[in-house]
Design an enzyme around this catalytic site. Sequence first.
Site, PDB file in Angstrom:
ATOM      1  N   LYS A 101      56.888  33.746 -30.746  1.00 37.77           N
ATOM      2  CA  LYS A 101      57.581  33.714 -32.040  1.00 37.77           C
ATOM      3  C   LYS A 101      59.072  33.952 -31.879  1.00 37.77           C
ATOM      4  CE  LYS A 101      55.372  37.276 -33.664  1.00 37.77           C
ATOM      5  NZ  LYS A 101      54.509  37.584 -32.476  1.00 37.77           N
TER       6      LYS A 101
ATOM      7  N   ARG B 253      53.473  41.166 -41.535  1.00 32.34           N
ATOM      8  CA  ARG B 253      52.362  41.371 -40.612  1.00 32.34           C
ATOM      9  C   ARG B 253      51.124  41.860 -41.346  1.00 32.34           C
ATOM     10  NH1 ARG B 253      55.760  42.192 -35.712  1.00 32.34           N
ATOM     11  NH2 ARG B 253      54.396  41.972 -33.928  1.00 32.34           N
TER      12      ARG B 253
ATOM     13  N   ARG C  83      56.741  39.601 -19.671  1.00 34.74           N
ATOM     14  CA  ARG C  83      57.954  39.612 -20.514  1.00 34.74           C
ATOM     15  C   ARG C  83      58.921  40.699 -20.036  1.00 34.74           C
ATOM     16  NH1 ARG C  83      57.596  39.658 -26.976  1.00 34.74           N
ATOM     17  NH2 ARG C  83      56.217  41.436 -26.666  1.00 34.74           N
TER      18      ARG C  83
ATOM     19  N   ARG D 219      58.890  46.291 -21.759  1.00 38.11           N
ATOM     20  CA  ARG D 219      58.712  47.173 -22.917  1.00 38.11           C
ATOM     21  C   ARG D 219      57.473  48.035 -22.706  1.00 38.11           C
ATOM     22  NH1 ARG D 219      58.996  43.119 -27.977  1.00 38.11           N
ATOM     23  NH2 ARG D 219      57.253  44.413 -28.636  1.00 38.11           N
TER      24      ARG D 219
ATOM     25  N   ARG E  48      47.302  46.017 -29.659  1.00 36.02           N
ATOM     26  CA  ARG E  48      48.120  45.185 -30.553  1.00 36.02           C
ATOM     27  C   ARG E  48      47.377  43.912 -30.931  1.00 36.02           C
ATOM     28  NH1 ARG E  48      53.466  44.728 -27.301  1.00 36.02           N
ATOM     29  NH2 ARG E  48      54.197  43.533 -29.078  1.00 36.02           N
TER      30      ARG E  48
END
Length: 214
Positions: free
Chosen positions: A13, A88, A127, A160, A171
């Site tokens: 996204k 969300r 990531r 992260r 998540r």
Amino acid sequence: MKIIMLGAPGAGKGTQAKMIADKYHVPHISTGDIFRANIKNGTELGMEAKKYMDQGLLVPDELTVKILLDRVGQDDCKEGYVLDGFPRTIPQAEVLDKALANLGESIDYAIDVDVPDENIVERMSGRRACVSCGATYHLKHVPPKKEGICDKCGNELLLRDDDKPDTVLNRLKVYHDQTQPLIQFYGNKGVLKTVDGTQAMEDVFRSIIAILEN
Ligand code: ADP
Ligand code: ADP
Ligand code: ZN
């Protein structure tokens, strides 16, 4: 042009939202980025949000909606924006809808970047994000020119905390329980568009442009 990006954590996204924002000259608004900036600056909002983010849980709607409405009320949002990571939950979507309706406006497109769960842990464990400017890389798919260093600003790249596999699984569960129902919500409003997020980054972007310029 008001666009919402939907999709699982790590679906791409943010990557696509930044490309859309650059091409159409509208702000890219990421609630995750706003929270992380607040954590970095040690604000009260940041400390509150961190409690939830570290566990892979959603920050409560009340808090999240307030910062988002403040942000979209700013002058640079008059011609539209790309929302990345908001809404969300259904209540968040309803509040946004009402706020827009009061202005005689509405969301133009909700773009679902569709990536199966099997690909998500790999996306997120690879990531790396810049501690300073927020640019995002992937060890395998989008490597920086120099290992560990941001191409754009030269600062350090980090994994992260919430991208570590245990938190990612939380998540994903939260995504399926609380966020995925938004696909039907925007489907019912007739603004939902789905793109195959497993394609290469540039091909996902081409699919999105085709939708926006149909
Ligand atoms: P990703 O890019 O992986 O989808 P984000 O950066 O958007 O993740 O969000 C990171 C975390 O910030 C979320 O796991 C959640 O704790 C919090 N967060 C971000 N946006 C929202 C939102 N709209 N509502 C509640 N929590 C949010
Ligand atoms: P989100 O905002 O949905 O959490 P990101 O845009 O941060 O997702 O992308 C998650 C990770 O996957 C990042 O490391 C990014 O560089 C990488 N990525 C994004 N799009 C693609 C793609 N189409 N193919 C492969 N990797 C991608
Ligand atoms: Zn940077």
